[in-house]
Design a protein around this motif. Structure first.
Motif, PDB file in Angstrom:
ATOM      1  N   ILE A   1     -60.741  50.750   2.366  1.00  0.00           N
ATOM      2  CA  ILE A   1     -61.265  52.032   2.888  1.00  0.00           C
ATOM      3  C   ILE A   1     -62.779  51.991   2.995  1.00  0.00           C
ATOM      4  O   ILE A   1     -63.370  52.460   3.988  1.00  0.00           O
ATOM      5  CB  ILE A   1     -60.794  53.190   1.988  1.00  0.00           C
ATOM      6  CG1 ILE A   1     -59.278  53.364   2.111  1.00  0.00           C
ATOM      7  CG2 ILE A   1     -61.504  54.479   2.365  1.00  0.00           C
ATOM      8  CD1 ILE A   1     -58.713  54.400   1.171  1.00  0.00           C
ATOM      9  N   ALA A   2     -63.435  51.441   1.962  1.00  0.00           N
ATOM     10  CA  ALA A   2     -64.899  51.377   1.994  1.00  0.00           C
ATOM     11  C   ALA A   2     -65.383  50.480   3.141  1.00  0.00           C
ATOM     12  O   ALA A   2     -66.331  50.834   3.862  1.00  0.00           O
ATOM     13  CB  ALA A   2     -65.413  50.849   0.653  1.00  0.00           C
TER      14      ALA A   2
ATOM     15  N   GLU B   1     -67.674  49.984   8.461  1.00  0.00           N
ATOM     16  CA  GLU B   1     -67.583  49.524   9.838  1.00  0.00           C
ATOM     17  C   GLU B   1     -67.609  50.690  10.815  1.00  0.00           C
ATOM     18  O   GLU B   1     -68.242  50.628  11.880  1.00  0.00           O
ATOM     19  CB  GLU B   1     -66.302  48.694  10.027  1.00  0.00           C
ATOM     20  CG  GLU B   1     -66.274  47.376   9.259  1.00  0.00           C
ATOM     21  CD  GLU B   1     -67.300  46.390   9.804  1.00  0.00           C
ATOM     22  OE1 GLU B   1     -67.665  46.500  10.992  1.00  0.00           O
ATOM     23  OE2 GLU B   1     -67.743  45.509   9.027  1.00  0.00           O
ATOM     24  N   ALA B   2     -66.894  51.802  10.433  1.00  0.00           N
ATOM     25  CA  ALA B   2     -66.871  52.979  11.327  1.00  0.00           C
ATOM     26  C   ALA B   2     -68.251  53.588  11.469  1.00  0.00           C
ATOM     27  O   ALA B   2     -68.681  53.961  12.583  1.00  0.00           O
ATOM     28  CB  ALA B   2     -65.879  54.005  10.782  1.00  0.00           C
TER      29      ALA B   2
ATOM     30  N   ARG C   1     -70.253  53.909  14.789  1.00  0.00           N
ATOM     31  CA  ARG C   1     -70.728  55.211  15.280  1.00  0.00           C
ATOM     32  C   ARG C   1     -72.248  55.221  15.425  1.00  0.00           C
ATOM     33  O   ARG C   1     -72.804  55.753  16.409  1.00  0.00           O
ATOM     34  CB  ARG C   1     -70.286  56.320  14.322  1.00  0.00           C
ATOM     35  CG  ARG C   1     -68.822  56.729  14.476  1.00  0.00           C
ATOM     36  CD  ARG C   1     -68.565  58.065  13.798  1.00  0.00           C
ATOM     37  NE  ARG C   1     -68.793  57.984  12.349  1.00  0.00           N
ATOM     38  CZ  ARG C   1     -67.856  57.682  11.458  1.00  0.00           C
ATOM     39  NH1 ARG C   1     -66.622  57.419  11.887  1.00  0.00           N
ATOM     40  NH2 ARG C   1     -68.144  57.642  10.187  1.00  0.00           N
ATOM     41  N   GLY C   2     -72.924  54.644  14.451  1.00  0.00           N
ATOM     42  CA  GLY C   2     -74.390  54.605  14.544  1.00  0.00           C
ATOM     43  C   GLY C   2     -74.863  53.810  15.749  1.00  0.00           C
ATOM     44  O   GLY C   2     -75.796  54.219  16.475  1.00  0.00           O
TER      45      GLY C   2
END
Length: 341
Positions: A267-268, A273-274, A278-279
């Motif tokens: 999850i981390a 990665e998400a 997004r950035g």
């Protein structure tokens, strides 16, 4: 004359029928004359085979003996092994009569109960001796067959452990130096000249019988010993079960902890990665917007104002308190005013 003929005929017919006797198959007969065993020309007791035979009427009587193999079931008894462990042994014996005259004289009128009582006593003594020389492992494995063979041979051939037991009702000692075997002291007492040849006093030949087979049906531990063993076995199995359960719980905790670690790590990493994606997307979008709007700042300001108007005037009941010369209404004024500004 005719009156005397009928009684004579009756007496002759009765005499003929009383002088005949039948020995059935599987049996042997011994004739007693005045209570004394009838002997042959060699002074041996006569044993009659199956068939039709004659005897002297009124003075002779016939005793039939069973020649078939007999089974004696022994009552379960307690024995001690070489390890001084108590066992409850249940056994049986197959035996048959091989010397009918000796059997008749030694057991007291062919009494089977007397024969089996003596046989049971000798069997118990022999089993006690043989089992006392073996441990439990030998008794429950293949060596038990050897034990049964040794017991059978000892009963048939005799042994030197101790003098054999003699039935009180079956024999009595004589005053002679040879201590010859006498007749049983019963209602059918035989005269003292019914002698038997000497045999091994510890063998079953003393009774005129032969042991065909000896078998142990069942070997059990005494109740108190069995209960203690079962309790100990139960405690050992419960200890093993607790150990297995604790080991299983330990392995389960390890697996759960590893799974939780992998889930948290996954999850981390996914969140990282998400956010990075997004950035990067936001930066790219901002760059695209900046590049696009930097080419015409006035058009960009106009588009932003239209979006603000669209967001602000969603409902007709909205109230806005602004100064008339506010920059917010700059594009709502005449085009010339808006363009100048």
């Amino acid at each position: 004359m005719r009156k005397l003929l009928i009684p004579i005929i009756v007496i002759v017919v009765v005499g003929i029928f009383t002088s005949l006797f039948v020995v059935e198959e599987g049996s042997r007969g011994i004739v007693l004359r005045f209570g004394k065993v009838l002997r042959d020309s060699q002074d041996n007791p006569k044993v009659y085979q199956p068939g039709l035979h004659f005897k002297m009427p009124l003075i002779d009587s016939v005793k039939l003996l069973d020649a078939r193999i007999q089974t004696m079931n022994n009552q379960a008894d307690r024995f001690v092994t070489k390890e001084t462990k108590d066992l409850i042994v249940d056994s049986y014996v197959k035996w048959k009569i091989i010397d009918f005259s000796r059997y008749y004289l030694a057991t007291g009128d062919g009494n089977r109960a007397n024969a089996e009582r003596i046989l049971n006593s000798k069997l118990s003594d022999r089993l006690r001796s043989e089992i006392g020389q073996r441990d439990i492992k030998d008794l429950v494995t293949d060596s038990r067959g050897q034990l049964m063979q040794d017991v059978r041979n000892a009963l048939n051939n005799g042994y030197e452990d101790k003098p054999s037991e003699v039935a009180p009702a079956a024999t009595e000692a004589s005053a002679s130096s040879q201590e010859e075997r006498k007749a049983p002291a019963t209602a059918d007492t035989l005269p003292v000249d019914n002698k038997l040849p000497l045999v091994n006093a510890n063998s079953m030949a003393e009774l005129g019988i032969q042991v065909i087979d000896v078998r142990i049906k069942q070997i059990n531990l005494p109740t108190e010993v069995s209960d203690a063993i079962y309790q100990r076995m139960r405690a050992e199995r419960e200890a093993v079960a607790r150990r297995h359960r604790s080991q299983g719980q330990e392995e389960a905790e390890k697996i759960r902890a590893l799974a939780d670690y992998r889930v948290t790590k996954t999850i981390a990493e996914a969140e990282r990665e998400a956010r990075m994606t997004r950035g990067s997307g936001d930066a790219t979008a901002a760059k695209l917007f900046a590049d696009a709007f930097s080419q015409n700042p006035d058009f960009y300001a106009f588009i932003r104002s239209l979006r603000a108007y669209e967001t602000s005037f969603n409902s007709g009941s909205d109230v806005m308190v602004l100064r008339p010369d506010s920059e917010f209404f700059r594009y709502m004024k005449s085009p010339s005013v808006g363009l100048k500004q």
